[in-house]
Design a protein around this motif. Structure first.
Motif, short mmCIF file in Angstrom:
data_model
loop_
_atom_site.label_atom_id
_atom_site.label_comp_id
_atom_site.label_asym_id
_atom_site.label_seq_id
_atom_site.Cartn_x
_atom_site.Cartn_y
_atom_site.Cartn_z
N GLY A 268 1.01 -1.28 -0.18
CA GLY A 268 -0.18 -0.01 -0.18
C GLY A 268 0.77 1.08 -0.37
N LEU A 269 0.13 2.20 -0.71
CA LEU A 269 0.91 3.91 -0.96
C LEU A 269 0.69 4.58 -0.58
CD1 LEU A 269 3.65 5.15 -2.43
CD2 LEU A 269 1.94 5.33 -4.04
N LEU A 270 1.62 5.62 0.60
CA LEU A 270 0.82 6.68 0.92
C LEU A 270 1.33 7.97 -0.26
CD1 LEU A 270 -0.64 8.45 3.54
CD2 LEU A 270 1.83 8.51 4.77
N PRO A 271 0.97 8.25 -0.77
CA PRO A 271 1.57 9.15 -1.70
C PRO A 271 1.81 10.40 -0.85
CG PRO A 271 -0.68 8.57 -2.46
CD PRO A 271 -0.18 7.81 -0.52
N GLY A 272 3.42 11.66 -1.51
CA GLY A 272 3.92 12.40 -0.68
C GLY A 272 3.29 13.46 -1.26
N THR A 273 3.92 14.30 -0.21
CA THR A 273 2.79 16.38 -0.26
C THR A 273 3.93 16.46 -1.41
OG1 THR A 273 3.41 16.59 1.41
CG2 THR A 273 1.67 15.53 1.35
N ASP A 274 5.08 16.47 -1.55
CA ASP A 274 6.38 17.16 -2.08
C ASP A 274 6.45 17.05 -3.42
OD1 ASP A 274 7.92 19.15 -3.19
OD2 ASP A 274 9.30 18.74 -1.66
N PRO A 275 5.58 17.41 -4.85
CA PRO A 275 6.09 16.92 -5.89
C PRO A 275 7.88 16.41 -6.10
CG PRO A 275 4.60 18.18 -6.20
CD PRO A 275 4.81 18.68 -4.85
N ALA A 276 8.43 17.24 -5.97
CA ALA A 276 9.69 17.61 -6.48
C ALA A 276 10.26 16.37 -5.38
CB ALA A 276 10.62 18.59 -5.78
N ALA A 484 12.89 10.55 7.73
CA ALA A 484 13.46 9.94 6.54
C ALA A 484 12.67 10.29 5.48
CB ALA A 484 13.31 8.40 6.24
N ALA A 485 10.99 10.50 5.70
CA ALA A 485 9.56 11.39 4.30
C ALA A 485 9.79 12.30 4.82
CB ALA A 485 8.38 10.08 5.33
N ASN A 486 10.49 12.94 6.21
CA ASN A 486 9.95 14.26 5.11
C ASN A 486 11.62 15.00 5.45
OD1 ASN A 486 7.67 14.69 5.59
ND2 ASN A 486 7.51 15.37 7.75
N SER A 487 12.73 14.66 5.00
CA SER A 487 14.12 15.37 5.92
C SER A 487 14.45 15.94 4.00
CB SER A 487 15.11 13.76 5.76
OG SER A 487 15.25 13.21 4.57
N VAL A 488 15.42 16.86 3.52
CA VAL A 488 15.39 17.90 2.74
C VAL A 488 16.54 16.80 2.41
CG1 VAL A 488 16.88 19.87 1.68
CG2 VAL A 488 15.17 20.10 3.74
N ALA A 489 17.94 16.29 2.56
CA ALA A 489 18.40 15.33 1.93
C ALA A 489 18.18 14.02 1.77
CB ALA A 489 19.80 15.29 3.06
N ASN A 490 18.47 13.80 0.41
CA ASN A 490 18.71 11.45 0.30
C ASN A 490 19.30 11.22 0.63
OD1 ASN A 490 20.75 12.11 -0.97
ND2 ASN A 490 19.63 11.23 -3.45
N HIS A 491 19.06 9.88 0.65
CA HIS A 491 20.24 9.15 1.11
C HIS A 491 20.67 8.24 0.48
CE1 HIS A 491 15.92 9.76 2.92
NE2 HIS A 491 16.61 10.03 4.00
N PRO A 492 22.16 8.50 0.27
CA PRO A 492 22.51 7.97 -0.23
C PRO A 492 23.90 6.72 0.96
CG PRO A 492 23.81 9.48 -0.14
CD PRO A 492 21.99 10.06 0.28
N TRP A 493 24.09 6.00 0.04
CA TRP A 493 25.17 5.20 0.80
C TRP A 493 26.18 6.36 1.46
CZ3 TRP A 493 24.32 0.37 1.94
CH2 TRP A 493 23.13 -0.73 2.14
N LYS A 494 26.63 5.88 2.86
CA LYS A 494 28.03 5.93 2.84
C LYS A 494 29.04 5.15 2.53
CE LYS A 494 27.04 9.66 6.55
NZ LYS A 494 26.62 9.90 7.89
#
Length: 502
Positions: A268-276, A484-494
């Protein structure tokens, strides 16, 4: 704090301690009460233990889909539905119609011996059996036409990369039985097993070429087969040199049923609110399957799977209900997987056949292996150092009054034993959590769980829960998902080396 392997609890201490583990009064806060009510519903006897491919699993999956729909999620399965169906090859030994004996000594299936049925399992075996120590290359030069018994873990480091089963096949052996040597102090090998069974994604099993029997032997049964069994077990545990020994004739008549079953992930998907951020999906997951009906323990043959993992499917339901269709900035996929107990089948299938673009998945937060049995003061976070989710994890934990740590027990391989791992193999950061022990009472409760309840019928609603710990972890999960769902940065591997592990 690392669990110290030399900190051993005696059987007497374990038994005397269980009196202090009586079920405490129920949760006092509304959210935890609602969570436990959902857990009770999913792990009730009417769900029949939610075995992969069973009607009980299907009933539970349908219930989860209804809950997701009521919470305002959007179906994200195949063809616009809630489910992602997976065809499975199910091979199961019919214990009542089968027989296994070394000479005149009959071994009880699932208690003395556990078999792993495969396409190459012979229906009948009559041969000489031989014990060949660790089954290193120089131990198995003359095993053609024999059933070979090998000492299990721990084994000398020289065997770390040696594929004993492959070598035995090449040497012409008819099969390999491994003595299930005592496991790690924090996770003992538990007998009986529910059943002798193998479940794989349909069509993926390696075609049989020659017959080969695979299984493990309970070390408690070894004295009936080998006169100096106690010495062999003690020497093997110390990594010392082991002798060879003839075990006499072995005769087996095995009835194995093969069925093609189906089981489904619930998505099931909870759609996001930020189109970007619409193409940056966070996955929160847990597995719905359990063991179903199996070998009885103390007269109980129903493996309810309350904490493993009905409780954390219920937590996904609670998060969905709390959001009531109101999204975070990023989309969040609620993924309830099948077949985790049979080898991460549902999560593997999803990663290989995603219903949403896998390239858009930024992180996977997995709920499994969580045991709220004592106050939450310290939490092990698998995958902590591999993505920048580590920062909000630490911040939320500190604000909540507990500490976090890297995996102190890599020898248990917990990182790869749950549904975060197929995502991590695909290069997607994953997190999973274990409430760590930190003193003798917490260690006692942890040992008690693994000794009496893990993958046993006693994983049911009678488990003594620390309700405050349960509430604390649930609140942490809500917060880390939001971060995780609201942060500005994405989550790349370290740690890019993680992508190379398999």
């Amino acid at each position: 704090m690392r669990i110290i392997a030399t900190f051993a609890l005696t059987a007497a201490a374990m038994l005397s301690g269980t009196a202090a583990l009586a079920q405490t009064p129920g949760p006092v806060d509304a959210d935890t009460r609602a969570w436990w009510a959902l857990t009770s519903e999913l792990s009730g006897d009417d769900m029949d233990g939610r075995d992969t491919g069973s009607p009980g699993y299907d009933r539970a999956a349908a219930l989860v889909a209804r809950r997701f729909a009521q919470a305002g999620l959007k179906p994200a399965g195949t063809a616009g539905g809630w489910f992602q169906d997976i065809a499975l090859d199910d091979l199961r030994l019919d214990e009542a119609q089968s027989h296994f004996a070394f000479g005149t000594t009959t071994l009880a299936f699932n208690r003395d011996i556990l078999l792993s049925p495969g396409a190459d399992t012979p229906p009948h075996l009559s041969a000489a059996a031989t014990f060949r120590g660790y089954c290193a290359a120089d131990d198995i030069a003359d095993v053609a036409g024999k059933l070979v018994v090998c000492y299990g873990r721990p084994a000398p480091k020289r065997l770390a990369s040696f594929d004993r089963a492959k070598a035995l096949r090449s040497a012409g052996a008819l099969g390999m039985l491994t003595i299930a040597a005592p496991g790690l102090a924090s996770e003992p090998i538990r007998w009986p097993f529910a059943y002798s069974r193998s479940v794989t994604i349909a069509g993926t099993a390696t075609p049989a070429t020659t017959p080969f029997l695979s299984g493990i032997i309970n070390p408690d049964a070894l004295p009936r087969l080998l006169p100096d069994a106690a010495q062999v077990l003690a020497t093997g545990a110390a990594g010392g040199d082991l002798p060879h020994a003839d075990l006499g004739p072995v005769v087996a008549d095995l009835t194995i049923t093969h069925t093609v079953t189906h089981s489904a992930n619930v998505l099931g998907l909870l759609p996001g609110t930020d189109p970007a951020l619409a193409a940056e999906i966070i996955v929160v997951g847990a597995h719905l399957d359990g063991y179903g009906h199996g070998e009885p323990v103390n007269g109980d043959g129903l493996y309810n799977g309350a904490l493993d993992d009905a409780a954390y499917v219920a937590l996904l339901e609670r998060l969905a209900a709390a959001r009531a269709g109101h999204g975070f900035a990023r989309p969040v996929l609620f993924a309830v997987f099948t077949g985790e107990e049979k080898g991460l089948l549902g999560s593997t299938w999803f990663v290989e056949h995603p219903t949403l673009p896998l390239a858009s998945v930024e992180a996977m937060i997995n709920l499994d292996q969580i045991r709220p049995l004592y106050p939450l003061k310290l939490m092990t976070v698998h995958g902590l150092s591999d993505s920048n989710l580590a920062d909000p994890v630490r911040q939320i934990a500190t604000a909540s009054g507990f500490a976090v740590q890297e995996d102190p027990e890599p020898e248990r391989n917990l990182l790869r034993r749950s549904d975060n791992w197929p995502f991590m193999r695909a290069g997607i950061p994953g997190l999973s959590f274990v409430l760590a022990t930190y003193d003798q009472p917490s260690l006692m409760r942890y040992y008690d769980w693994y000794e009496r309840r893990y993958h046993h019928p006693a994983d049911d609603l009678t488990t003594p829960i620390d309700w405050q710990a349960a509430a604390d972890f649930n609140a942490f999960f809500y917060s880390i998902t939001e971060a995780a769902a609201n942060s500005v940065a994405n989550h790349p591997w370290k740690n890019t080396e993680m992508r190379k592990l398999d």
